[in-house]
Scaffold this motif. Structure first.
Motif, PDB file in Angstrom:
ATOM      1  N   GLU A 127       0.820  -1.212   0.000  1.00 16.88           N
ATOM      2  CA  GLU A 127       0.000   0.000   0.000  1.00 16.88           C
ATOM      3  C   GLU A 127       0.854   1.261   0.000  1.00 16.88           C
ATOM      4  N   ARG A 128       1.992   1.244   0.675  1.00 24.41           N
ATOM      5  CA  ARG A 128       2.826   2.452   0.779  1.00 24.41           C
ATOM      6  C   ARG A 128       3.403   2.887  -0.582  1.00 24.41           C
ATOM      7  N   LEU A 129       3.403   1.973  -1.564  1.00 25.44           N
ATOM      8  CA  LEU A 129       3.967   2.292  -2.867  1.00 25.44           C
ATOM      9  C   LEU A 129       2.900   2.635  -3.905  1.00 25.44           C
ATOM     10  N   ARG A 130       1.639   2.589  -3.519  1.00 19.66           N
ATOM     11  CA  ARG A 130       0.547   2.822  -4.473  1.00 19.66           C
ATOM     12  C   ARG A 130       0.255   4.320  -4.594  1.00 19.66           C
ATOM     13  N   HIS A 131       1.056   4.985  -5.405  1.00 21.67           N
ATOM     14  CA  HIS A 131       0.882   6.415  -5.634  1.00 21.67           C
ATOM     15  C   HIS A 131       1.079   6.715  -7.110  1.00 21.67           C
ATOM     16  N   GLY A 132       0.348   7.721  -7.589  1.00 21.56           N
ATOM     17  CA  GLY A 132       0.536   8.185  -8.949  1.00 21.56           C
ATOM     18  C   GLY A 132       0.366   7.080  -9.970  1.00 21.56           C
ATOM     19  N   LEU A 133       1.373   6.894 -10.793  1.00 23.05           N
ATOM     20  CA  LEU A 133       1.345   5.880 -11.842  1.00 23.05           C
ATOM     21  C   LEU A 133       1.122   4.487 -11.283  1.00 23.05           C
ATOM     22  N   PHE A 134       1.593   4.246 -10.069  1.00 24.57           N
ATOM     23  CA  PHE A 134       1.547   2.909  -9.487  1.00 24.57           C
ATOM     24  C   PHE A 134       0.324   2.673  -8.606  1.00 24.57           C
ATOM     25  N   GLU A 135      -0.651   3.555  -8.672  1.00 23.15           N
ATOM     26  CA  GLU A 135      -1.805   3.449  -7.784  1.00 23.15           C
ATOM     27  C   GLU A 135      -2.630   2.187  -8.038  1.00 23.15           C
ATOM     28  N   LYS A 136      -2.722   1.770  -9.291  1.00 22.64           N
ATOM     29  CA  LYS A 136      -3.505   0.574  -9.593  1.00 22.64           C
ATOM     30  C   LYS A 136      -2.856  -0.202 -10.732  1.00 22.64           C
ATOM     31  N   ALA A 137      -3.196  -1.479 -10.825  1.00 19.37           N
ATOM     32  CA  ALA A 137      -2.665  -2.335 -11.886  1.00 19.37           C
ATOM     33  C   ALA A 137      -3.147  -1.822 -13.235  1.00 19.37           C
ATOM     34  N   GLU A 138      -2.212  -1.685 -14.164  1.00 14.31           N
ATOM     35  CA  GLU A 138      -2.531  -1.137 -15.475  1.00 14.31           C
ATOM     36  C   GLU A 138      -1.422  -1.514 -16.441  1.00 14.31           C
ATOM     37  N   SER A 139      -1.742  -1.588 -17.721  1.00 14.53           N
ATOM     38  CA  SER A 139      -0.736  -1.838 -18.748  1.00 14.53           C
ATOM     39  C   SER A 139      -0.704  -0.659 -19.713  1.00 14.53           C
ATOM     40  N   TYR A 140       0.508  -0.263 -20.092  1.00 18.92           N
ATOM     41  CA  TYR A 140       0.702   0.840 -21.013  1.00 18.92           C
ATOM     42  C   TYR A 140       1.604   0.394 -22.159  1.00 18.92           C
ATOM     43  N   SER A 141       1.305   0.845 -23.371  1.00 18.55           N
ATOM     44  CA  SER A 141       2.265   0.659 -24.458  1.00 18.55           C
ATOM     45  C   SER A 141       3.449   1.579 -24.198  1.00 18.55           C
ATOM     46  N   ALA A 142       4.625   1.149 -24.626  1.00 21.27           N
ATOM     47  CA  ALA A 142       5.832   1.884 -24.287  1.00 21.27           C
ATOM     48  C   ALA A 142       6.867   1.756 -25.402  1.00 21.27           C
ATOM     49  N   ALA A 143       7.826   2.672 -25.385  1.00 20.71           N
ATOM     50  CA  ALA A 143       9.010   2.597 -26.242  1.00 20.71           C
ATOM     51  C   ALA A 143      10.227   2.620 -25.338  1.00 20.71           C
ATOM     52  N   VAL A 144      11.200   1.759 -25.633  1.00 23.09           N
ATOM     53  CA  VAL A 144      12.417   1.670 -24.831  1.00 23.09           C
ATOM     54  C   VAL A 144      13.608   1.934 -25.750  1.00 23.09           C
ATOM     55  N   ARG A 145      14.377   2.957 -25.440  1.00 19.68           N
ATOM     56  CA  ARG A 145      15.559   3.321 -26.221  1.00 19.68           C
ATOM     57  C   ARG A 145      16.818   2.966 -25.426  1.00 19.68           C
ATOM     58  N   PHE A 146      17.731   2.228 -26.055  1.00 14.65           N
ATOM     59  CA  PHE A 146      19.010   1.871 -25.451  1.00 14.65           C
ATOM     60  C   PHE A 146      20.117   2.666 -26.127  1.00 14.65           C
ATOM     61  N   SER A 147      21.132   3.084 -25.360  1.00 14.10           N
ATOM     62  CA  SER A 147      22.128   3.985 -25.930  1.00 14.10           C
ATOM     63  C   SER A 147      23.463   3.893 -25.207  1.00 14.10           C
ATOM     64  N   ASN A 148      24.512   4.413 -25.870  1.00 11.95           N
ATOM     65  CA  ASN A 148      25.775   4.715 -25.218  1.00 11.95           C
ATOM     66  C   ASN A 148      25.696   6.107 -24.612  1.00 11.95           C
ATOM     67  N   GLY A 149      26.444   6.327 -23.539  1.00 15.63           N
ATOM     68  CA  GLY A 149      26.430   7.634 -22.908  1.00 15.63           C
ATOM     69  C   GLY A 149      27.228   8.673 -23.661  1.00 15.63           C
ATOM     70  N   ALA A 150      28.457   8.320 -24.073  1.00 16.36           N
ATOM     71  CA  ALA A 150      29.343   9.305 -24.686  1.00 16.36           C
ATOM     72  C   ALA A 150      29.962   8.835 -25.992  1.00 16.36           C
ATOM     73  N   HIS A 151      30.239   7.543 -26.132  1.00 12.73           N
ATOM     74  CA  HIS A 151      31.001   7.052 -27.275  1.00 12.73           C
ATOM     75  C   HIS A 151      30.101   6.630 -28.434  1.00 12.73           C
ATOM     76  N   LEU A 152      30.610   6.787 -29.645  1.00  9.79           N
ATOM     77  CA  LEU A 152      29.917   6.312 -30.832  1.00  9.79           C
ATOM     78  C   LEU A 152      30.324   4.893 -31.193  1.00  9.79           C
ATOM     79  N   ASP A 153      31.380   4.386 -30.565  1.00  9.92           N
ATOM     80  CA  ASP A 153      31.914   3.057 -30.826  1.00  9.92           C
ATOM     81  C   ASP A 153      31.478   2.111 -29.702  1.00  9.92           C
TER      82      ASP A 153
END
Length: 355
Positions: A56-82
């Motif tokens: 119950e202590r964690l049920r706030h905002g986005l996490f208030e109730k069970a729900e599914s959302y479509s999402a996009a996940v981007r993976f990246s390097n921080g500084a290098h191009l190699d």
């Protein structure tokens, strides 16, 4: 729980960071590349599912109730191009169709007189559990070093033109890094932060590093914990090896992260929950014992990438991510996040001037 520093930062520091990053933005194939995390491995379609058994202590905002959302996940390097180089690797998660006023939209209206209404919700993560800087001047030096490194690589790879300003900034960054003992110490700290090899993003864990409000009383950090974690001990064999491995993995099953909340260590009197340099959990593995000083890592959602999920070969460069694209119940905390508010918004406006 008291915080030793407010969510404020000197305006001149923020303006300096924005200026440094503006100089690092490159244009390539009709796209404006990010000043940092410009080398993307790929952007993958996912589903973000909030569990129905949260305390119950964690049920706030986005996490208030069970729900599914479509999402996009981007993976990246921080500084290098190699991809063969050690780095701090990023995982940015964008949820769609999330109701509620986002804090970055409030900032856009107050600072730029731009009214934005977003149904997106972002998490910005990296494959380190702590961040090397805490105070604004340290962050300014680190940001300058990374942005300059990114810009020099873009110029060397003909993704932008050389300029006297860029060359001068590079020389200044080198002088700052090596001329004094404090500069060398900062450089070593930044090098340690960016010291990870990666084979596949699905074999890594990613942390928020900085703290966030949850509800009205809790201070938390976030962790995306891979269900098939394996530490990379050597680099990939090719310049774009992580991208190639990511594409292969997306064609298979078992690509899932547990999205977790980490509560702060027990207060020993000197603990500052806003200090990004302090480790909150000893080991993120589900079956690993934690030191009694630390709190439990609680899974609250699943990030699932289905087999053969849509994979963006342009690496999500048409998207922007911000730790402030959240509702008030998830407000970013601390000096570093305060700097990021105006910085991320200004850089997004520079990359997408017509939006």
């Amino acid at each position: 729980m008291t915080h030793s520093l407010p969510n404020t930062s000197p305006e001149d520091v923020v303006d300096d960071i924005i200026d440094q990053n503006f100089e690092a933005i490159a244009k390539w194939k009709g796209r404006r590349l990010r000043a940092q995390h410009g080398r993307s491995h790929g952007c993958v379609k996912a589903t973000f599912t909030i569990r129905d058994d949260l305390p119950e202590r964690l049920r706030h905002g986005l996490f208030e109730k069970a729900e599914s959302y479509s999402a996009a996940v981007r993976f990246s390097n921080g500084a290098h191009l190699d991809d063969r180089k050690t780095d701090a690797h990023g995982m940015a998660v964008k949820l769609f169709d999330v109701p509620g006023t986002k804090l970055i939209d409030v900032e856009a209206l107050s600072q730029l007189n731009i009214s934005q209404i977003s149904d997106e919700f972002d998490f910005v993560l990296v494959d380190r559990d702590t961040f090397p800087s805490y105070l604004s001047d340290d962050y300014e030096r680190l940001s300058s070093l990374i942005a300059t490194l990114q810009a020099l690589q873009h110029a060397a790879n003909k993704r932008r033109s050389w300029s006297l300003k860029l060359i001068t900034r590079g020389l200044v960054a080198l002088f700052r890094a090596f001329a004094t003992q404090k500069g060398r110490r900062r450089l070593q700290t930044a090098s340690d932060f960016a010291s990870n090899y990666m084979q596949s993003p699905f074999e890594a864990h990613f942390w928020s590093t900085t703290p966030y409000r949850l509800g009205t009383d809790l201070t938390v950090r976030y962790l995306a914990r891979s269900v098939r974690h394996k530490v990379a001990t050597k680099p990939v064999d090719e310049h774009d090896g992580i991208s190639l491995k990511l594409r292969q993995d997306v064609a298979s099953d078992g690509n899932r992260f547990e999205f977790c909340i980490i509560e702060p260590p027990r207060n020993d009197g000197d603990f500052d929950p806003l200090d990004n340099r302090v480790r909150w959990a000893c080991d993120p593995q589900p079956d690993a014992p934690l030191d009694p000083f630390h709190r439990t890592v609680t899974p609250i959602a699943d990030i699932t990438i289905e087999k053969d999920a849509a994979f963006d070969p342009l690496d999500g460069d048409t998207l922007s991510f911000s730790p402030w694209r959240v509702t008030a119940e998830h407000k970013p905390l601390g000096p570093i996040n305060a700097i990021r508010l105006k910085t991320y918004l200004s850089l997004a406006r520079a990359r997408f001037p017509n939006r």
